[in-house]
Design a protein around this motif. Structure first.
Motif, short mmCIF file in Angstrom:
data_model
loop_
_atom_site.label_atom_id
_atom_site.label_comp_id
_atom_site.label_asym_id
_atom_site.label_seq_id
_atom_site.Cartn_x
_atom_site.Cartn_y
_atom_site.Cartn_z
N LYS A 106 32.55 18.22 1.62
CA LYS A 106 31.25 18.84 1.31
C LYS A 106 31.31 19.76 0.10
CE LYS A 106 31.86 22.66 4.56
NZ LYS A 106 31.51 23.91 3.94
N ASP A 107 32.48 20.26 -0.24
CA ASP A 107 32.63 21.17 -1.38
C ASP A 107 33.20 20.47 -2.61
OD1 ASP A 107 31.70 23.49 -0.09
OD2 ASP A 107 33.60 23.71 0.95
N LYS A 108 33.05 19.14 -2.68
CA LYS A 108 33.61 18.36 -3.79
C LYS A 108 33.12 18.89 -5.14
CE LYS A 108 33.91 13.68 -5.55
NZ LYS A 108 33.58 12.27 -5.31
N GLY A 109 34.06 19.09 -6.06
CA GLY A 109 33.73 19.56 -7.40
C GLY A 109 33.80 21.06 -7.58
N LYS A 110 33.88 21.82 -6.48
CA LYS A 110 33.97 23.28 -6.60
C LYS A 110 35.38 23.68 -7.02
CE LYS A 110 30.47 24.78 -3.29
NZ LYS A 110 30.24 25.59 -2.08
N GLY A 115 36.03 31.21 -1.91
CA GLY A 115 34.67 30.75 -2.12
C GLY A 115 34.42 29.30 -1.76
N VAL A 116 35.40 28.62 -1.18
CA VAL A 116 35.27 27.20 -0.84
C VAL A 116 35.54 27.02 0.66
CG1 VAL A 116 36.22 24.89 -1.25
CG2 VAL A 116 35.96 26.49 -3.14
N ASN A 117 34.82 26.10 1.30
CA ASN A 117 34.98 25.80 2.72
C ASN A 117 34.77 27.06 3.57
OD1 ASN A 117 35.40 24.01 4.84
ND2 ASN A 117 37.60 24.39 4.90
N VAL A 118 33.63 27.71 3.34
CA VAL A 118 33.32 28.96 4.04
C VAL A 118 32.74 28.64 5.41
CG1 VAL A 118 31.98 31.09 3.96
CG2 VAL A 118 32.93 30.14 1.86
N ALA A 150 37.93 28.86 5.32
CA ALA A 150 38.79 28.08 6.22
C ALA A 150 39.77 27.27 5.38
CB ALA A 150 37.94 27.16 7.08
N PRO A 151 40.93 26.91 5.94
CA PRO A 151 41.92 26.15 5.17
C PRO A 151 41.45 24.73 4.87
CG PRO A 151 42.88 27.06 7.18
CD PRO A 151 41.43 27.30 7.25
N LEU A 152 41.91 24.22 3.73
CA LEU A 152 41.70 22.83 3.32
C LEU A 152 43.04 22.13 3.29
CD1 LEU A 152 39.46 23.30 0.17
CD2 LEU A 152 38.80 22.03 2.18
N HIS A 153 43.05 20.82 3.55
CA HIS A 153 44.29 20.08 3.42
C HIS A 153 44.66 20.00 1.95
CE1 HIS A 153 47.24 16.81 3.74
NE2 HIS A 153 47.42 17.31 4.96
N ILE A 154 45.95 20.06 1.67
CA ILE A 154 46.42 20.13 0.29
C ILE A 154 46.09 18.87 -0.50
CG2 ILE A 154 48.75 19.23 0.61
CD1 ILE A 154 49.47 21.95 -1.01
N SER A 155 45.90 17.74 0.18
CA SER A 155 45.58 16.50 -0.52
C SER A 155 44.14 16.49 -1.03
CB SER A 155 45.79 15.29 0.40
OG SER A 155 44.88 15.33 1.48
N LYS A 156 43.32 17.42 -0.57
CA LYS A 156 41.92 17.48 -1.01
C LYS A 156 41.72 18.33 -2.26
CE LYS A 156 39.71 16.68 3.41
NZ LYS A 156 38.49 15.91 3.21
N VAL A 157 42.78 18.98 -2.73
CA VAL A 157 42.66 19.81 -3.93
C VAL A 157 43.63 19.34 -5.01
CG1 VAL A 157 41.88 21.85 -2.67
CG2 VAL A 157 44.30 21.54 -3.11
#
Length: 105
Positions: A18-22, A40-43, A64-71
């Motif tokens: 949902k936060d693609k491109g941020k 500021g991402v995945n709030v 909240a944490p994001l998986h490392i493969s998504k960044v």
């Protein structure tokens, strides 16, 4: 999993979800879990009841944490790049694959 390719303080861009491109700065890296927290991402929003410690209560927002493969790491021109390791002057450094520039000093 080589989670050390993204470290605290790195500028990253979100590749999917949902936060693609941020873009944002990594606030926390969790290499054992393979996750990162980006400012500021995945709030996530939580409804908190009033307590003695927090008499106001209400809506609390927290990253909240994001998986490392998504960044992906962001270069100086703002484009995503992968990261590889090279040995320069007997020291292991991170290098941006697209531009070849050294990320670590």
């Amino acid at each position: 999993m080589s989670a050390a390719k993204i470290k605290k303080g790195d500028r990253v861009i979100v590749l999917s979800g949902k936060d693609k491109g941020k873009t944002g700065t990594v606030a926390q890296s969790m290499p054992k879990d393979g996750k990162v927290v980006v400012e500021g991402v995945n709030v996530a929003t939580r409804h908190v009841k009033p307590t003695q410690a927090d008499p106001q209560g209400g809506l609390k927002r927290q990253e909240a944490p994001l998986h490392i493969s998504k960044v992906a790491h962001v270069t100086a021109d703002g484009k995503p790049t992968r990261v590889r390791f090279e040995v320069k002057d007997g020291k292991k450094v991170r290098v941006a694959v697209k531009s070849g520039e050294t990320i670590d000093g």
